[in-house]
Design a protein around this motif. Structure first.
Motif, PDB file in Angstrom:
ATOM      1  N   ILE A 242      16.379 -52.260 -22.218  1.00  0.00           N
ATOM      2  CA  ILE A 242      17.691 -52.751 -21.801  1.00  0.00           C
ATOM      3  C   ILE A 242      17.832 -54.259 -22.018  1.00  0.00           C
ATOM      4  O   ILE A 242      18.928 -54.753 -22.305  1.00  0.00           O
ATOM      5  CB  ILE A 242      17.983 -52.374 -20.327  1.00  0.00           C
ATOM      6  N   GLN A 243      16.730 -54.988 -21.928  1.00  0.00           N
ATOM      7  CA  GLN A 243      16.832 -56.427 -22.189  1.00  0.00           C
ATOM      8  C   GLN A 243      17.140 -56.696 -23.662  1.00  0.00           C
ATOM      9  O   GLN A 243      17.892 -57.618 -23.981  1.00  0.00           O
ATOM     10  CB  GLN A 243      15.552 -57.140 -21.748  1.00  0.00           C
ATOM     11  N   ASP A 244      16.575 -55.905 -24.570  1.00  0.00           N
ATOM     12  CA  ASP A 244      16.900 -56.055 -25.986  1.00  0.00           C
ATOM     13  C   ASP A 244      18.345 -55.655 -26.264  1.00  0.00           C
ATOM     14  O   ASP A 244      19.031 -56.283 -27.085  1.00  0.00           O
ATOM     15  CB  ASP A 244      15.943 -55.224 -26.849  1.00  0.00           C
ATOM     16  N   VAL A 245      18.831 -54.592 -25.598  1.00  0.00           N
ATOM     17  CA  VAL A 245      20.232 -54.182 -25.759  1.00  0.00           C
ATOM     18  C   VAL A 245      21.166 -55.304 -25.315  1.00  0.00           C
ATOM     19  O   VAL A 245      22.135 -55.641 -26.005  1.00  0.00           O
ATOM     20  CB  VAL A 245      20.519 -52.899 -24.945  1.00  0.00           C
ATOM     21  N   THR A 246      20.852 -55.905 -24.180  1.00  0.00           N
ATOM     22  CA  THR A 246      21.670 -57.002 -23.657  1.00  0.00           C
ATOM     23  C   THR A 246      21.670 -58.188 -24.617  1.00  0.00           C
ATOM     24  O   THR A 246      22.730 -58.762 -24.930  1.00  0.00           O
ATOM     25  CB  THR A 246      21.149 -57.434 -22.277  1.00  0.00           C
ATOM     26  N   GLU A 247      20.489 -58.542 -25.107  1.00  0.00           N
ATOM     27  CA  GLU A 247      20.389 -59.665 -26.045  1.00  0.00           C
ATOM     28  C   GLU A 247      21.126 -59.369 -27.352  1.00  0.00           C
ATOM     29  O   GLU A 247      21.713 -60.266 -27.962  1.00  0.00           O
ATOM     30  CB  GLU A 247      18.926 -60.000 -26.325  1.00  0.00           C
ATOM     31  N   HIS A 249      23.829 -57.591 -27.686  1.00  0.00           N
ATOM     32  CA  HIS A 249      25.261 -57.791 -27.426  1.00  0.00           C
ATOM     33  C   HIS A 249      25.611 -59.282 -27.410  1.00  0.00           C
ATOM     34  O   HIS A 249      26.616 -59.701 -27.991  1.00  0.00           O
ATOM     35  CB  HIS A 249      25.664 -57.137 -26.106  1.00  0.00           C
ATOM     36  N   ILE A 250      24.791 -60.079 -26.758  1.00  0.00           N
ATOM     37  CA  ILE A 250      25.063 -61.514 -26.684  1.00  0.00           C
ATOM     38  C   ILE A 250      24.898 -62.162 -28.061  1.00  0.00           C
ATOM     39  O   ILE A 250      25.685 -63.031 -28.456  1.00  0.00           O
ATOM     40  CB  ILE A 250      24.154 -62.179 -25.633  1.00  0.00           C
ATOM     41  N   PHE A 251      23.901 -61.727 -28.819  1.00  0.00           N
ATOM     42  CA  PHE A 251      23.702 -62.202 -30.191  1.00  0.00           C
ATOM     43  C   PHE A 251      24.935 -61.898 -31.040  1.00  0.00           C
ATOM     44  O   PHE A 251      25.415 -62.751 -31.802  1.00  0.00           O
ATOM     45  CB  PHE A 251      22.460 -61.521 -30.780  1.00  0.00           C
ATOM     46  N   SER A 252      25.471 -60.688 -30.913  1.00  0.00           N
ATOM     47  CA  SER A 252      26.665 -60.300 -31.672  1.00  0.00           C
ATOM     48  C   SER A 252      27.886 -61.089 -31.239  1.00  0.00           C
ATOM     49  O   SER A 252      28.765 -61.390 -32.051  1.00  0.00           O
ATOM     50  CB  SER A 252      26.931 -58.805 -31.489  1.00  0.00           C
ATOM     51  N   MET A 253      27.915 -61.437 -29.973  1.00  0.00           N
ATOM     52  CA  MET A 253      29.036 -62.182 -29.412  1.00  0.00           C
ATOM     53  C   MET A 253      29.025 -63.640 -29.862  1.00  0.00           C
ATOM     54  O   MET A 253      30.064 -64.223 -30.176  1.00  0.00           O
ATOM     55  CB  MET A 253      28.931 -62.110 -27.888  1.00  0.00           C
ATOM     56  N   GLU A 254      27.832 -64.220 -29.908  1.00  0.00           N
ATOM     57  CA  GLU A 254      27.707 -65.660 -30.153  1.00  0.00           C
ATOM     58  C   GLU A 254      27.632 -66.026 -31.632  1.00  0.00           C
ATOM     59  O   GLU A 254      27.759 -67.205 -31.967  1.00  0.00           O
ATOM     60  CB  GLU A 254      26.462 -66.189 -29.434  1.00  0.00           C
ATOM     61  N   ASN A 255      27.409 -65.047 -32.503  1.00  0.00           N
ATOM     62  CA  ASN A 255      27.236 -65.340 -33.924  1.00  0.00           C
ATOM     63  C   ASN A 255      28.374 -64.742 -34.734  1.00  0.00           C
ATOM     64  O   ASN A 255      28.512 -63.514 -34.833  1.00  0.00           O
ATOM     65  CB  ASN A 255      25.895 -64.795 -34.420  1.00  0.00           C
ATOM     66  N   GLN A 312      15.807 -60.618 -33.018  1.00  0.00           N
ATOM     67  CA  GLN A 312      14.412 -60.204 -32.847  1.00  0.00           C
ATOM     68  C   GLN A 312      14.267 -59.340 -31.598  1.00  0.00           C
ATOM     69  O   GLN A 312      14.686 -59.745 -30.509  1.00  0.00           O
ATOM     70  CB  GLN A 312      13.493 -61.426 -32.723  1.00  0.00           C
ATOM     71  N   TYR A 313      13.673 -58.154 -31.776  1.00  0.00           N
ATOM     72  CA  TYR A 313      13.346 -57.305 -30.631  1.00  0.00           C
ATOM     73  C   TYR A 313      12.086 -57.838 -29.962  1.00  0.00           C
ATOM     74  O   TYR A 313      11.146 -58.273 -30.629  1.00  0.00           O
ATOM     75  CB  TYR A 313      13.107 -55.859 -31.083  1.00  0.00           C
TER      76      TYR A 313
END
Length: 335
Positions: A242-247, A249-255, A312-313
């Motif tokens: 779940i931490q990778d899933v959250t990251e 989403h944030i990666f997709s949001m910020e880039n 990165q996972y």
């Protein structure tokens, strides 16, 4: 530090959404979160209990079965993360005949609301790998690998399936295709097809996905059939923390360069291999032989689109299983 970006997260009290909302607040974002019922004190209390919720979180009542309600929540936001999905069909006064129609109708209404807002630049749809089956269209077998070109054939029947699982696979496939059809039409669209999610929760009980992931450990035949359904649909089981899933989403949001369809899983494993990892992490767990079935399949995971863009996972299969077992112990589902 407070960030200027304002983000709307639909289905805000769900398993993945609550984890994301908490992280966004911690990182300084202002968040609009939707709930189906603002009178549900347990869900409202969960979200309002997060740090910074008093200053940077605003809750809105909105239901997929009344999708026009989401318009107020997206106003003023730059990014919308659409996580809400109908899992159970409501016949009463419904404009939809099943969950697939509701999911597609909800996507249409939310995207059109984003376009009308004149502020939303990107919508991120939390998709599922159930929409990316490598099964050949004629059902004769599996392709050699799973990647973003795979779409689940909707004309086939699947072992271990039932009406609910079929409805979920149909709705996630049709809704993802619908939201992608808007990409480049005044808005950027990202879909993240997530594998079976485990590892942790901030809710008072483990999620259905985590229960399926560790079903062999908790001796749950119903959840194990869900695990085997995924294995029959996808050749093996894609899993992700779940931490990778959250990251992701944030990666997709910020880039801004992240755009289009992506699969999101750090491991692609057989259910028999999951059983082995469970026993490696918890040697006192005895798994019944009926819960260990080796399919002998060798389909590969072929998706690297997210990683090629710089994501990165951090969690491999063993860590996902280990953390899921620890979470189940903490909550009391595993002794």
């Amino acid at each position: 530090m407070e960030k200027k970006l304002k983000v709307c997260v639909t289905g805000g009290a769900g398993y993945l959404a609550s984890f994301l909302v908490n992280q966004l607040l911690q990182r300084g974002y202002t968040v609009h979160a939707t709930l189906r019922n603002l009178g549900d004190e347990s869900k409202v209390g969960l979200l309002k209990g997060f740090d910074h919720a008093d200053t940077r979180l605003k809750l809105f009542e909105a239901d997929i079965y009344n999708p026009d309600e989401f318009g107020y929540a997206v106003e003023g936001c730059e990014v919308v993360v659409h996580m809400a999905t109908p899992l159970q069909h409501y016949n009463n006064n419904s404009q939809y005949k099943n969950t697939s129609e509701a999911a597609v109708g909800g996507v249409k209404s939310i995207v059109e609301g984003c376009l009308r807002s004149n502020t939303v630049k990107k919508i991120i749809y939390t998709a599922s790998v159930v929409a990316a089956s490598p099964l050949k269209d004629d059902g004769s077998g599996y392709k050699d690998s799973v990647d973003e070109t795979c779409w689940t054939p909707l004309n086939l029947s699947y072992q271990y399936s039932n009406e609910s699982l079929d409805g979920y696979a149909y709705s996630k496939t049709l809704a993802e295709k619908e939201v992608l059809s808007y990409n480049g039409r005044g808005i950027e669209v990202v879909t993240l097809g997530c594998g079976l999610v485990g590892g942790d929760t901030i809710q008072p009980s483990i999620s259905e996905s985590m229960a399926a992931l560790i079903s062999q450990a908790i001796n749950d035949g119903l959840r194990y059939s869900v695990l085997r359904f995924l294995e029959e649909l996808l050749a093996k089981v894609p899993i992700v923390h779940i931490q990778d899933v959250t990251e992701a989403h944030i990666f997709s949001m910020e880039n801004s360069h992240v755009n289009g369809r992506f699969l999101c899983a750090s491991a692609f494993t057989k259910s028999a291999e999951i059983a082995s990892l469970i026993q490696k992490c918890e040697q006192n767990i005895s798994i019944p032989q009926g819960f260990i079935e080796d399919t002998k399949r060798e389909t590969r995971w072929g998706s690297r689109k997210l990683e090629d863009l710089g994501f990165q996972y951090k969690f491999d299969a063993e860590k996902i299983i280990e953390d899921s077992l620890l979470c189940a112990k903490r909550i009391g589902d595993l002794i």
